[in-house]
Write an enzyme that holds these catalytic residues in place. Structure first.
Site, PDB file in Angstrom:
ATOM      1  CB  SER A  47      -1.117   0.333   1.654  1.00  0.00           C
ATOM      2  OG  SER A  47       0.205   0.268   2.307  1.00  0.00           O
ATOM      3  CG  HIS A 159      -0.831  -5.348   4.431  1.00  0.00           C
ATOM      4  ND1 HIS A 159       0.108  -4.681   5.571  1.00  0.00           N
ATOM      5  CD2 HIS A 159      -0.321  -4.884   3.076  1.00  0.00           C
ATOM      6  CE1 HIS A 159       0.654  -3.749   4.918  1.00  0.00           C
ATOM      7  NE2 HIS A 159       0.401  -3.145   3.785  1.00  0.00           N
ATOM      8  CD  GLN A 167      -1.758  -1.151   5.054  1.00  0.00           C
ATOM      9  OE1 GLN A 167      -2.092  -1.034   4.123  1.00  0.00           O
ATOM     10  NE2 GLN A 167      -1.007  -1.405   5.367  1.00  0.00           N
ATOM     11  CD  GLU A 168      -0.133  -1.868   8.664  1.00  0.00           C
ATOM     12  OE1 GLU A 168       0.221  -1.636   9.279  1.00  0.00           O
ATOM     13  OE2 GLU A 168       0.142  -2.042   8.129  1.00  0.00           O
ATOM     14  CD  GLU A 211       2.493  -5.298   7.724  1.00  0.00           C
ATOM     15  OE1 GLU A 211       1.847  -5.118   9.088  1.00  0.00           O
ATOM     16  OE2 GLU A 211       2.667  -4.458   6.828  1.00  0.00           O
ATOM     17  CG  ASP A 248      -2.139   2.285   8.481  1.00  0.00           C
ATOM     18  OD1 ASP A 248      -2.828   2.925   7.995  1.00  0.00           O
ATOM     19  OD2 ASP A 248      -1.051   1.775   7.623  1.00  0.00           O
ATOM     20  CD  GLU A 291       0.765   4.050   9.091  1.00  0.00           C
ATOM     21  OE1 GLU A 291       0.899   3.591  10.216  1.00  0.00           O
ATOM     22  OE2 GLU A 291       1.253   3.504   9.065  1.00  0.00           O
ATOM     23  CG  ASP A 318       2.568   4.952   6.097  1.00  0.00           C
ATOM     24  OD1 ASP A 318       4.051   5.187   4.887  1.00  0.00           O
ATOM     25  OD2 ASP A 318       2.106   4.101   5.335  1.00  0.00           O
ATOM     26  CE  LYS A 343       5.371   2.581   5.916  1.00  0.00           C
ATOM     27  NZ  LYS A 343       4.069   1.767   4.862  1.00  0.00           N
ATOM     28  CG  HIS A 371       7.162  -3.570   9.203  1.00  0.00           C
ATOM     29  ND1 HIS A 371       6.555  -4.724   9.295  1.00  0.00           N
ATOM     30  CD2 HIS A 371       6.085  -3.149   9.178  1.00  0.00           C
ATOM     31  CE1 HIS A 371       5.323  -4.682   9.159  1.00  0.00           C
ATOM     32  NE2 HIS A 371       5.325  -3.633   9.510  1.00  0.00           N
ATOM     33  CE  LYS A 394       2.916   0.373  10.278  1.00  0.00           C
ATOM     34  NZ  LYS A 394       1.406   0.775   9.687  1.00  0.00           N
TER      35      LYS A 394
HETATM   36  C1  2PG Z   1       1.941   0.311   5.853  1.00  0.00           C
HETATM   37  C2  2PG Z   1       2.576  -0.763   5.713  1.00  0.00           C
HETATM   38  C3  2PG Z   1       3.943  -1.272   6.920  1.00  0.00           C
HETATM   39  P1  2PG Z   1       2.790  -1.509   3.278  1.00  0.00           P
HETATM   40  O1  2PG Z   1       1.238   0.813   5.369  1.00  0.00           O
HETATM   41  O2  2PG Z   1       2.085   1.320   7.524  1.00  0.00           O
HETATM   42  O3  2PG Z   1       2.692  -1.790   7.601  1.00  0.00           O
HETATM   43  O4  2PG Z   1       2.638  -1.035   4.901  1.00  0.00           O
HETATM   44  O5  2PG Z   1       4.470  -1.788   3.929  1.00  0.00           O
HETATM   45  O6  2PG Z   1       2.556  -2.226   2.385  1.00  0.00           O
HETATM   46  O7  2PG Z   1       3.405   0.183   2.803  1.00  0.00           O
HETATM   47 MG    MG Z   2       0.589   2.670   6.567  1.00  0.00          MG
END
Ligand code: 2PG
Ligand code: MG
Length: 431
Positions: A47, A159, A167-168, A211, A248, A291, A318, A343, A371, A394
């Site tokens: 994503s 994911h 997503q999370e 993940e 997230d 997030e 992010d 990141k 990550h 994270k």
């Molecule tokens: C996010 C990340 C990691 P991706 O959105 O924060 O959890 O996902 O690496 O797919 O962007």
């Molecule tokens: Mg994110």
């Protein structure tokens, strides 16, 4: 004293290896005259923010177009020549050179994967040459804060193969004195969640996503949050004071631009309605971190939401910031968030990532080292988190080797720091 020559770069090389989704990725090595090798590999998102630096992929049939042989060639044939003879301690100078060599604003010529692999391998070679761990190289004697893990144990969105739009869904162990105790509690909750899901949703519910979190056949966000609270309680911990929750949303992925609406839980919501949706979740569950609540261009909705949850909830940028100083500056001016997700591969060099972190700290923002959903067995993000004293990381569920290497590295660092180690717990979330 070590001779200066000891730190000079003798060679740089790269190869194609695999990431946790079985996709090819780049691994770089920097060899010094002192005989030291720094090695680093590059993760990949699913994503991704549209403003991220460009990951160079080969196209064509091989690996369904995902090969990175062009990026590998760029390291071996272009970057290596230029970096030979440079000093691995001069990270800033080397990263500037890499940026110059690439010459594009988004690293699309050489590839952010080529550039980042080398940039990180240089830092690792420098740390090893000094005979110190990477976190100590990055943070000196000030580096001593173990990060609170924001542990994603229910996966949705891009994911997972389920209908959850968010997503999370993360557990955040804040009421503990050490990283190891916090990690232990989080693992226990993870096992408990597994039993809960099996019982309530059947065997298919315990398949895991990218993940390592479970990807149960749930339809609405509340089901996931309910499952987390119930697992925290049945493990014997207190939701909120001991273990908080985070999400997230990665909202760009359920935003429909044509309609200017978010499609979630079977509803079509405007950004205002989506904000209300989050406020209801916050009032029902002990959520401390959200997030990417809105799509990556909607600085305005980010800002009004951040104002509304001030002092209560961490709002993390992010996809909206992509670890990019320019985008972060704009966010800070508008009050778009109060935390930065860091990141390194979103921007492409260690120096630029450190600059983004510094700007965030100076502006009273929290920083969470992260990550990617496609990871390798490299563990440098753990060292970056401790080196910068970010207090938060994270890195997924305590399952799948590419995630556990990060946790295991932190266990070792905590042990190494001994009495100097600090686990911030709740304090990491005070504003
Ligand atoms: C996010 C990340 C990691 P991706 O959105 O924060 O959890 O996902 O690496 O797919 O962007
Ligand atoms: Mg994110």
């Amino acid at each position: 004293m070590l001779e200066v020559d000891f730190f000079l770069i003798r060679n740089v090389r790269a190869r194609e290896v695999l990431d946790s989704r079985g996709n090819p990725t780049l691994e770089a090595e920097v060899l010094t005259e002192g005989g030291v090798v720094g090695r680093a590999s590059v993760p990949a998102g699913a994503s991704k923010g549209v403003h991220e630096a460009v990951e160079l992929r080969d196209g064509g049939k091989r690996f369904h177009g995902l090969g990175v042989l062009k990026a590998v060639r760029n390291v071996n044939e272009i970057i290596a020549k230029e970096l030979k003879g440079m000093d691995v301690r001069e990270q800033g100078k080397i990263d500037r050179k890499l940026i110059e060599l690439d010459g594009t604003p988004n690293k699309s010529r050489l590839g952010a994967n080529a550039v980042l692999g080398v940039s990180l391998a240089v830092a690792k070679a420098a740390a090893t040459s000094y005979g110190i761990p990477l976190y100590a190289y990055l943070g000196g004697i000030r580096a001593r804060t173990l990060p609170v893990p924001l542990m994603n144990i229910i996966n949705g969105g891009k994911h997972a193969g389920n209908e959850l739009k968010i997503q999370e869904f993360m557990i955040i162990p804040i009421g503990f004195k050490t990283f190891k105790e916090a990690l232990t509690a989080a693992c226990e909750i993870y096992y408990e969640l597994k039993s809960f899901l099996k019982e309530r949703y059947g065997l298919n519910a315990i398949n895991v996503g990218d993940e390592g979190g479970f990807a149960p056949p749930m339809k609405e966000s509340r089901e996931a949050l309910e499952a987390l609270v119930s697992s925290i309680e049945s493990t014997g911990y207190k939701p909120g004071s001991e273990v908080a929750l985070g999400i997230d949303a990665a909202a760009s992925n359920f935003y429909e631009e044509k309609k200017d609406k978010y499609i979630i839980d079977g509803k079509e919501l405007s950004s205002g309605e989506l904000a209300d949706y989050y406020m209801e979740l916050i009032s029902s569950y002990p959520i401390r971190s959200i997030e990417d609540p809105f799509h990556e261009e909607d600085f305005k909705s980010f800002a009004s939401f951040t104002r509304n949850v001030r002092g209560k909830v961490q709002v993390v940028g992010d996809d909206i910031f992509v670890t990019n100083v320019e985008r972060l500056k704009r966010g800070i001016e508008l009050g778009a968030a109060n935390a930065l997700l860091l990141k390194v591969n979103q921007i492409g060099t260690l120096t630029e990532a450190l600059e983004a972190a510094e700007l965030a700290f100076r502006s009273g923002y929290k920083v969470i080292v992260s990550h990617r959903s496609g990871e390798t067995e490299d563990d440098y993000i753990s060292d970056i988190a401790v080196g910068l004293n970010t207090g938060q990381i994270k890195t997924g569920a305590p399952a799948r080797g590419e995630r556990t290497v990060k946790y295991n590295r932190l266990i070792r660092i905590e042990e190494e720091l001994g009495g100097r180690a600090l686990y911030p717990g709740k304090e990491a979330f005070s504003f």
